[in-house]
Motif scaffolding. Structure first.
Motif, mmCIF file in Angstrom:
data_model
loop_
_atom_site.group_PDB
_atom_site.id
_atom_site.type_symbol
_atom_site.label_atom_id
_atom_site.label_comp_id
_atom_site.label_asym_id
_atom_site.label_seq_id
_atom_site.Cartn_x
_atom_site.Cartn_y
_atom_site.Cartn_z
ATOM 1 N N THR A 183 20.849 35.773 43.592
ATOM 2 C CA THR A 183 21.532 35.862 42.286
ATOM 3 C C THR A 183 20.707 35.182 41.198
ATOM 4 O O THR A 183 20.517 35.721 40.106
ATOM 5 C CB THR A 183 22.901 35.137 42.350
ATOM 6 N N THR A 184 20.226 33.974 41.503
ATOM 7 C CA THR A 184 19.518 33.201 40.479
ATOM 8 C C THR A 184 18.194 33.866 40.106
ATOM 9 O O THR A 184 17.824 33.919 38.933
ATOM 10 C CB THR A 184 19.283 31.757 40.975
ATOM 11 N N VAL A 185 17.496 34.382 41.119
ATOM 12 C CA VAL A 185 16.224 35.057 40.849
ATOM 13 C C VAL A 185 16.456 36.264 39.941
ATOM 14 O O VAL A 185 15.709 36.490 38.979
ATOM 15 C CB VAL A 185 15.540 35.462 42.177
ATOM 16 N N ALA A 186 17.523 37.015 40.207
ATOM 17 C CA ALA A 186 17.839 38.172 39.358
ATOM 18 C C ALA A 186 18.126 37.718 37.922
ATOM 19 O O ALA A 186 17.695 38.360 36.960
ATOM 20 C CB ALA A 186 19.029 38.938 39.928
ATOM 21 N N ARG A 187 18.834 36.590 37.785
ATOM 22 C CA ARG A 187 19.130 36.051 36.441
ATOM 23 C C ARG A 187 17.835 35.671 35.724
ATOM 24 O O ARG A 187 17.676 35.902 34.533
ATOM 25 C CB ARG A 187 19.998 34.796 36.528
ATOM 26 N N ILE A 188 16.938 35.028 36.449
ATOM 27 C CA ILE A 188 15.679 34.571 35.838
ATOM 28 C C ILE A 188 14.863 35.781 35.370
ATOM 29 O O ILE A 188 14.319 35.786 34.263
ATOM 30 C CB ILE A 188 14.869 33.701 36.839
ATOM 31 N N VAL A 189 14.810 36.805 36.199
ATOM 32 C CA VAL A 189 14.049 38.008 35.833
ATOM 33 C C VAL A 189 14.670 38.659 34.587
ATOM 34 O O VAL A 189 13.958 39.060 33.663
ATOM 35 C CB VAL A 189 13.993 39.003 37.012
ATOM 36 N N ALA A 190 16.003 38.702 34.540
ATOM 37 C CA ALA A 190 16.677 39.290 33.366
ATOM 38 C C ALA A 190 16.405 38.445 32.118
ATOM 39 O O ALA A 190 16.102 38.975 31.042
ATOM 40 C CB ALA A 190 18.173 39.399 33.630
ATOM 41 N N LEU A 191 16.475 37.146 32.288
ATOM 42 C CA LEU A 191 16.250 36.213 31.179
ATOM 43 C C LEU A 191 14.829 36.331 30.625
ATOM 44 O O LEU A 191 14.596 36.208 29.416
ATOM 45 C CB LEU A 191 16.483 34.799 31.727
ATOM 46 N N ALA A 192 13.900 36.593 31.513
ATOM 47 C CA ALA A 192 12.488 36.669 31.113
ATOM 48 C C ALA A 192 12.221 37.821 30.150
ATOM 49 O O ALA A 192 11.184 37.855 29.491
ATOM 50 C CB ALA A 192 11.600 36.793 32.356
ATOM 51 N N LYS A 193 13.166 38.736 30.048
ATOM 52 C CA LYS A 193 12.987 39.850 29.090
ATOM 53 C C LYS A 193 13.165 39.372 27.647
ATOM 54 O O LYS A 193 12.657 39.975 26.715
ATOM 55 C CB LYS A 193 13.980 40.986 29.393
ATOM 56 N N THR A 194 13.923 38.267 27.476
ATOM 57 C CA THR A 194 14.177 37.796 26.105
ATOM 58 C C THR A 194 13.599 36.408 25.828
ATOM 59 O O THR A 194 13.481 36.005 24.675
ATOM 60 C CB THR A 194 15.697 37.732 25.829
ATOM 61 N N THR A 195 13.280 35.655 26.878
ATOM 62 C CA THR A 195 12.788 34.279 26.717
ATOM 63 C C THR A 195 11.520 34.117 27.551
ATOM 64 O O THR A 195 11.496 34.561 28.693
ATOM 65 C CB THR A 195 13.856 33.271 27.229
ATOM 66 N N GLN A 196 10.496 33.501 26.975
ATOM 67 C CA GLN A 196 9.288 33.243 27.765
ATOM 68 C C GLN A 196 9.634 32.235 28.862
ATOM 69 O O GLN A 196 10.293 31.229 28.568
ATOM 70 C CB GLN A 196 8.197 32.630 26.876
ATOM 71 N N ILE A 197 9.181 32.492 30.079
ATOM 72 C CA ILE A 197 9.513 31.580 31.184
ATOM 73 C C ILE A 197 8.250 31.167 31.946
ATOM 74 O O ILE A 197 7.391 31.999 32.240
ATOM 75 C CB ILE A 197 10.525 32.233 32.157
ATOM 76 N N ILE A 198 8.163 29.862 32.204
ATOM 77 C CA ILE A 198 7.157 29.352 33.143
ATOM 78 C C ILE A 198 7.940 28.579 34.194
ATOM 79 O O ILE A 198 8.764 27.719 33.848
ATOM 80 C CB ILE A 198 6.158 28.392 32.467
ATOM 81 N N LEU A 199 7.720 28.889 35.459
ATOM 82 C CA LEU A 199 8.464 28.160 36.479
ATOM 83 C C LEU A 199 7.546 27.499 37.494
ATOM 84 O O LEU A 199 6.460 28.015 37.791
ATOM 85 C CB LEU A 199 9.480 29.060 37.178
ATOM 86 N N ILE A 200 8.010 26.328 37.953
ATOM 87 C CA ILE A 200 7.401 25.665 39.105
ATOM 88 C C ILE A 200 8.262 26.041 40.284
ATOM 89 O O ILE A 200 9.492 25.925 40.217
ATOM 90 C CB ILE A 200 7.451 24.120 38.958
#
Ligand SMILES: Nc1ncnc2c1ncn2[C@@H]1O[C@H](COP(=O)(O)OP(=O)(O)OP(=O)(O)O)[C@@H](O)[C@H]1O
Length: 250
Positions: A184-201
């Motif tokens: 669930t969280t990975v899907a949220r992060i991928v969706a979020l990345a469409k509107t917000t730049q994301i860098i993750l550790i």
């Protein structure tokens, strides 16, 4: 400007240990980036330097064209760069919605100290948006201290989003989650990345190789390799230092 974040010569020493050692890195716009590396590689220290939580000994951190090195954390947040922490920091005695209300009101105060803050209705509207964006609406009235680990991590992301960041740094966002929560969280992060730049550790290689478009590998405070997941999986230095046999990395 093609990079949301450019780092030059960034250095942090703890006594004799160079935790981040003259790091140069560019994070391009429109790309979900991940930073990986073995324990102690310097990943969290890098995030702490970028977000002003630790002062750098040397170097530049250029966010959207401006050097933010030396700025205070709240100044960096108000410029549109937020993070989540490895150690969760929600108010456990407040409900999910109230945690978000506090964060939205704090952001409004920092963002516009001389203008009237969002009214009560405006704050609630923003809270509703954040709940919807992170899939937490179902838990709005739950006390945060009773949430599962995965839902606390989602709340952390929602709290960071309350600052309306254009760049969001996520430190081990799925650490400790069940497989279902991870999905669930990975899907949220991928969706979020469409509107917000994301860098993750992230330590979970399966997740990193599935969602990251660019991977930076750190080891002993330095950048060991950068590239697409395919390039990193095929990099023999990375295999030697970190990933083990190539089939483990795929
Ligand atoms: N406040 C501190 N004081 C002294 N040494 C520190 C401090 N913070 C980090 N270090 C050291 O700096 C090095 C890099 O640590 P850091 O936490 O950045 O690594 P990491 O790649 O995030 O590791 P992990 O994956 O285990 O979180 C480690 O050797 C660590 O012990």
């Amino acid at each position: 400007m093609e990079n949301v974040l450019s780092i030059r010569g960034l250095t942090k020493r703890f006594g004799g240990l160079a935790a981040v050692d003259g790091v140069d890195l560019d994070f391009p716009y429109g790309v979900l980036s991940a930073v990986i590396g073995p324990n102690g590689a310097g990943k969290t220290t890098l995030f702490n330097l970028i977000t002003g939580m630790l002062p750098a000994d040397a170097g530049q951190v250029v966010f959207e064209g401006d050097d933010i090195a030396g700025m205070k954390p709240h100044q960096i947040v108000s410029r549109g760069l937020s993070r989540t922490l490895q150690i969760k920091s929600v108010f456990t005695g407040l409900t999910v919605a109230d945690n978000l209300r506090v964060a939205v009101m704090a952001h409004e105060k920092i963002a516009s100290p001389f203008r009237p803050a969002l009214g009560f209705a405006g704050v609630n509207r923003r809270v509703e948006e954040l709940l919807a964006e992170t899939g937490l609406a179902r838990l709005a009235k739950r006390v945060a201290g009773t949430l599962s680990y995965g839902d606390v991590a989602l709340l952390e992301i929602a709290l960071a989003l309350a600052n309306k960041p254009r760049l969001l740094l996520l430190d081990e966002p799925i650490c400790g989650m069940s497989p279902a929560e991870t999905e669930t969280t990975v899907a949220r992060i991928v969706a979020l990345a469409k509107t917000t730049q994301i860098i993750l550790i992230e330590h979970d290689m399966e997740v990193v190789f599935a969602i990251a478009e660019r991977i930076t590998v750190m080891a002993a405070g330095r950048v060991l390799a950068r590239g697409t997941p395919k390039e990193i999986a095929a990099n023999s230095d990375v295999q030697d230092a970190y990933l083990g046999a190539p089939e483990d990395a795929a």
